[in-house]
Write an enzyme that holds these catalytic residues in place. Sequence first.
Site, short mmCIF file in Angstrom:
data_model
loop_
_atom_site.label_atom_id
_atom_site.label_comp_id
_atom_site.label_asym_id
_atom_site.label_seq_id
_atom_site.Cartn_x
_atom_site.Cartn_y
_atom_site.Cartn_z
N ARG A 78 0.87 -1.18 0.00
CA ARG A 78 0.00 0.00 0.00
C ARG A 78 0.89 1.22 0.00
O ARG A 78 1.71 1.40 0.91
CB ARG A 78 -0.92 0.01 1.24
N HIS A 89 -7.57 0.94 -6.43
CA HIS A 89 -7.81 0.12 -5.23
C HIS A 89 -8.47 -1.18 -5.72
O HIS A 89 -9.66 -1.43 -5.46
CB HIS A 89 -8.68 0.88 -4.24
N GLN A 114 -10.39 -3.67 -3.33
CA GLN A 114 -11.66 -3.12 -2.82
C GLN A 114 -12.77 -3.30 -3.84
O GLN A 114 -13.88 -3.76 -3.50
CB GLN A 114 -11.47 -1.63 -2.50
N ASP A 121 -17.26 7.10 -1.00
CA ASP A 121 -15.94 6.97 -0.37
C ASP A 121 -15.66 8.31 0.31
O ASP A 121 -16.37 9.29 0.08
CB ASP A 121 -14.91 6.65 -1.47
N CYS A 123 -16.76 1.98 1.15
CA CYS A 123 -15.58 1.13 1.32
C CYS A 123 -14.92 1.32 2.70
O CYS A 123 -14.08 0.51 3.07
CB CYS A 123 -14.59 1.33 0.19
N ARG A 160 -13.71 -8.43 2.11
CA ARG A 160 -12.30 -8.18 1.74
C ARG A 160 -11.48 -9.44 2.01
O ARG A 160 -10.61 -9.80 1.23
CB ARG A 160 -11.73 -7.01 2.57
#
Length: 321
Positions: free
Chosen positions: A101, A128, A131, A240, A280, A308
Site C-alpha cells: 500500500r 484500489h 476493494q 468513499d 468502502c 475483503r
Amino acid sequence: MKHLLSLENLSRADMESILSATLTMKRERGHHATRPLAGQTWALIFAKSSTRTRVSFEVGLRELGADVMFLSAADIQLGRGEPIKDTARVLGRMVHGAVFRTFAQADVEEFARYANIPTINALTDEEHPCQILTDIFTFQEQRGPIHGKVVTFVGDGACNVPASWVFAAAKLGFELRIAAPRGFQPALSLLERAGFTHLHARSTPAGEVIQATIAATGGKIVITADLQAAAAGADLLYTDVWVSMGKEAEAAARIQVLTGYQINESLVKLAQPGALVMHCLPAYRGKEIDDATFEAHSRTIFDEAENRLHTQKAIIAWLVG
Ligand code: CP
C-alpha cells in the site's frame, strides 16, 4: 509471474475467476482442503494507514498457510529514502509474496518488476483493485450478476476507488454513473484507457454530462455533476471519503466543494426500490453519508468489509495457482 496491480490490467476472465473463487473461499472458511502458502512468508508493506486491508490480508494469508510480516514503510529503510527497486530486490530474495500500500501506482509496479514475487496492490493513489473486486462480489452475492446494472458513485470521482470502478464497468458491462462536481470528475484519458469509445458531452441546466460506452461488453459511463439524475433508478449507491489519504492539506477546500454530494435518505428514495448502499470505509458521517443511511445499510456495508478477507484469499490463490 502473476501480480494483481490494477483492474486496468486484469482480464475479464480473470476477474470472473477471482469472483467465483471468492464464493468458495467464503463457504469453505475454516475447512479449506489445501493450504497453498504452507511454508511461505509474505510481507505487507504499508506506507499509509489501514484497518480493513491490513487485517484482512494478515488473516487471509495465515488461513492459506503463510507466515506474515507487517512492515510499516516508515520503519524500514524505504522510509529513509532507500529506492523501491533495492527494497524489492532484497525482499524478493527472502519472502514469497508482497502486499504493498503506497502513494504512486508506479512504485507498486516497480516493486513487482524488481522483486519478482507475486505482488498485490493494496491501494495506491490511482487504484484500489482489491476493494472494487470485493464490492462487486458483495453486490452479486446480494443482487445477482452486475452485468447490465446501474452503479452510482457519489463524491470524489477523481480518486483511486472510482478509477477502479471505471475499469470494472468496462470489463463486466454495467453502467457506472459518477456524480461529482467539476474538478472532482475522472479525466477523459482514464475512460479512453479503459477502452470506452463514443465519448460525447452534452450541456444540461446542471452542467455538462459526459457519456461513453463499450459495445463489446455493454459497459457505459456517465459523468455528471447532477447528483439526483445520477441516482435515479440506480441499483447501487456507493461512496468513499472526500479527503483521501495524502490529501489532508486540501481537506477544507474539498469539504467545501463536495458538500451536498452525500448519500442520504432522500437520495436513496431516487434509486431503485431495494437499492444497495455501500461504502468502502472508513466512513465520515455527516459528510459523504449521513448517519441514518449508514446505519440503515450497515449490514451490507459490513458484509462488504468482511468480504475483503474472502476476495483477497481468492486473489492470492489465483496468483499462486
Ligand atoms: N477500505 C479500505 O481500504 O480500508 P482500510 O484503509 O482500513 O484498509
